[in-house]
Write an enzyme that holds these catalytic residues in place. Structure first.
Site, mmCIF file in Angstrom:
data_model
loop_
_atom_site.group_PDB
_atom_site.id
_atom_site.type_symbol
_atom_site.label_atom_id
_atom_site.label_comp_id
_atom_site.label_asym_id
_atom_site.label_seq_id
_atom_site.Cartn_x
_atom_site.Cartn_y
_atom_site.Cartn_z
ATOM 1 N N GLU A 146 -6.036 -3.672 -12.239
ATOM 2 C CA GLU A 146 -6.614 -4.860 -11.579
ATOM 3 C C GLU A 146 -7.569 -5.670 -12.460
ATOM 4 O O GLU A 146 -8.695 -5.971 -12.067
ATOM 5 C CB GLU A 146 -7.354 -4.438 -10.296
ATOM 6 C CG GLU A 146 -6.462 -3.722 -9.308
ATOM 7 C CD GLU A 146 -7.195 -3.313 -8.022
ATOM 8 O OE1 GLU A 146 -8.430 -3.426 -7.969
ATOM 9 O OE2 GLU A 146 -6.512 -2.894 -7.075
ATOM 10 N N ASN A 187 -1.571 -2.005 -14.203
ATOM 11 C CA ASN A 187 -1.288 -1.918 -12.766
ATOM 12 C C ASN A 187 -2.081 -2.970 -11.989
ATOM 13 O O ASN A 187 -3.272 -3.156 -12.245
ATOM 14 C CB ASN A 187 -1.731 -0.504 -12.314
ATOM 15 C CG ASN A 187 -1.251 -0.121 -10.931
ATOM 16 O OD1 ASN A 187 -0.059 -0.237 -10.630
ATOM 17 N ND2 ASN A 187 -2.154 0.362 -10.078
ATOM 18 N N HIS A 223 0.463 -3.026 -1.758
ATOM 19 C CA HIS A 223 -0.093 -2.701 -0.445
ATOM 20 C C HIS A 223 0.186 -3.933 0.402
ATOM 21 O O HIS A 223 -0.330 -5.015 0.124
ATOM 22 C CB HIS A 223 -1.608 -2.488 -0.545
ATOM 23 C CG HIS A 223 -1.957 -1.297 -1.369
ATOM 24 N ND1 HIS A 223 -1.779 -0.014 -0.913
ATOM 25 C CD2 HIS A 223 -2.456 -1.179 -2.624
ATOM 26 C CE1 HIS A 223 -2.171 0.839 -1.845
ATOM 27 N NE2 HIS A 223 -2.576 0.158 -2.900
ATOM 28 N N GLU A 253 2.109 1.683 -5.504
ATOM 29 C CA GLU A 253 1.210 2.018 -4.386
ATOM 30 C C GLU A 253 1.737 1.455 -3.069
ATOM 31 O O GLU A 253 0.971 0.972 -2.231
ATOM 32 C CB GLU A 253 -0.204 1.472 -4.665
ATOM 33 C CG GLU A 253 -0.771 1.909 -5.996
ATOM 34 C CD GLU A 253 -2.219 1.494 -6.226
ATOM 35 O OE1 GLU A 253 -2.906 1.106 -5.266
ATOM 36 O OE2 GLU A 253 -2.660 1.567 -7.391
ATOM 37 N N ASP A 255 2.715 0.560 0.474
ATOM 38 C CA ASP A 255 2.546 0.904 1.894
ATOM 39 C C ASP A 255 2.635 -0.385 2.695
ATOM 40 O O ASP A 255 2.302 -1.462 2.195
ATOM 41 C CB ASP A 255 1.289 1.721 2.187
ATOM 42 C CG ASP A 255 -0.029 1.067 1.792
ATOM 43 O OD1 ASP A 255 -0.035 -0.117 1.397
ATOM 44 O OD2 ASP A 255 -1.064 1.754 1.893
HETATM 45 C C1 XIL Z 1 -7.963 3.716 -2.824
HETATM 46 C C2 XIL Z 1 -7.865 5.119 -2.238
HETATM 47 O O1 XIL Z 1 -6.643 5.237 -1.549
HETATM 48 C C3 XIL Z 1 -9.018 5.356 -1.298
HETATM 49 O O2 XIL Z 1 -9.018 6.697 -0.835
HETATM 50 C C4 XIL Z 1 -10.341 5.048 -1.993
HETATM 51 O O3 XIL Z 1 -11.395 5.148 -1.064
HETATM 52 C C5 XIL Z 1 -10.334 3.659 -2.597
HETATM 53 O O4 XIL Z 1 -9.218 3.529 -3.447
HETATM 54 N N1 XIL Z 1 -5.710 -0.091 -5.394
HETATM 55 C C6 XIL Z 1 -5.781 1.002 -6.216
HETATM 56 C C7 XIL Z 1 -6.089 2.350 -5.655
HETATM 57 O O5 XIL Z 1 -5.463 0.889 -7.416
HETATM 58 O O6 XIL Z 1 -6.796 3.150 -6.552
HETATM 59 C C8 XIL Z 1 -6.848 2.234 -4.352
HETATM 60 O O7 XIL Z 1 -6.968 3.556 -3.801
HETATM 61 C C9 XIL Z 1 -6.145 1.288 -3.418
HETATM 62 C C10 XIL Z 1 -6.055 -0.088 -4.004
#
Ligand code: XIL
Length: 334
Positions: A146, A187, A223, A253, A255
């Site tokens: 990020e 990422n 996400h 990631e 979801d």
């Molecule tokens: C999130 C985890 O799932 C949580 O448990 C934590 O509190 C915060 O981080 N982008 C990312 C991940 O790259 O590392 C994040 O994970 C979600 C968003």
């Protein structure tokens, strides 16, 4: 769990299924889930499903800076080790997440008032200590996470402020020195379209590649939620142009939340459709080699419970999304 001639049933439903990982292996795809070490306590249904269904795992939190390197002279590998050991026992690839990020940074760095020279040394030591510890065990690292804003500019972070924009190239170089065989990824989120952020990502990585910076691929976080559809065509375009400059892609990631109004059935169907549409793009793109979800059971999602964003419900029953992924993997058998 019952195993009869390779057919596995560990669900309440009687429907028989072939594990996702067996279907994915035939397509040379890694299918994975993020894992939190606190769920690895031995002999649980969580662990059974994780090992049976997935051939890749990502450390959800346990390799982040504040957890693995909480004090200047203290590393705590115990939790990350648990995940890596579990993966090795179950013949799963590990995605190491994440070496450089603006979040989950320990206070000793945040409030350390370190100079540019000191921060370079701190980051180099951190990356090389962590990467060498898992050399040969971590298959792919999210080296930088990020680093861009939505408008394509570099995100303000302690790394940018102290080291300057070189921190990105340096992080990849340092990681590569520590494990020349690990795949190294950038990422981010919001790059699945053709937009200011993905355009700037593309030109930044092109420049870095031209300079010989060892970067192998791009992770698409994804996400998302059913009310924010992902356009398969633009997703493919954005992956293709990265492929053209020699970068592979992982969906890292995924979801898909369903917390909007409407009947539950309709929302679950929509979620299932989105999962399979995204998977299809990955299967259609040669350089898309992994699809990892941010967990697999709604019981442990990082989102609100009502989002129910994953492919097993909170009681470990496979959802429509699970079956749609199965079907898509079967349809696409080469
Ligand atoms: C999130 C985890 O799932 C949580 O448990 C934590 O509190 C915060 O981080 N982008 C990312 C991940 O790259 O590392 C994040 O994970 C979600 C968003």
């Amino acid at each position: 769990m019952l195993i009869i001639f390779g057919i596995v049933t560990h669900f309440k439903e009687t429907k028989e299924t072939i594990p996702l990982r067996s279907l994915a292996e035939k397509q040379e795809l890694f299918i994975g889930s993020a894992v939190n070490s606190k769920n690895l306590i031995g002999g649980t249904q969580y662990e059974k499903i994780l090992s049976t269904e997935f051939n890749m795992v990502t450390t959800e939190n346990d390799m982040k800076f504040s957890l693995i390197h909480p004090e200047k002279n203290t590393y705590d590998f115990s939790k990350a080790d648990q995940i890596v050991d579990f993966a090795m026992e179950n013949n799963q690839k590990v995605r190491g997440h994440t070496l450089v990020w603006h979040n989950q940074i320990p206070d000793w760095i945040k409030y350390g008032n370190f100079s540019e020279y000191q921060m370079r040394k701190i980051l180099k030591d951190h990356i090389q200590t962590v990467v060498s510890r898992y050399r040969g065990k971590v298959f792919a690292w999210d080296v930088v996470n990020e680093a861009l804003n939505e408008d394509g500019s570099l995100r303000d972070s302690i790394w940018l402020r102290t080291i300057g924009e070189d921190y990105i190239a340096l992080a990849f170089q340092w990681a590569h020195e520590a494990d020349p065989d690990a795949l190294l990824f950038y990422n981010d989120y919001g790059i699945e379209g053709i937009n200011a952020k993905s355009n700037s990502l593309y030109s930044m990585l092109k420049k870095l590649k031209n300079k010989g910076v060892p970067i192998d691929g791009v992770g698409y976080q994804m996400h998302t939620r059913i009310s924010r559809n992902i356009n398969p065509e633009t997703l493919k375009k954005s992956m293709d142009r990265l492929q053209n400059i020699g970068l592979q892609t992982h969906i890292t990631e995924l979801d898909i939340g369903i917390a909007t109004s409407g009947s539950l059935n309709t929302r679950l169907n929509k979620q299932a459709k989105m999962y399979s549409n995204i998977l299809k793009v990955c299967l259609d793109t040669e350089s898309c080699t992994a699809l990892v979800m941010w967990g697999f059971t709604d019981k442990y999602t990082w989102k609100d419970k009502e989002a129910r964003p994953l492919i097993f419900d909170a009681n470990y029953n496979p959802k429509k999304a699970y079956w749609s992924i199965t079907e898509t993997l079967k349809e696409n058998q080469k």
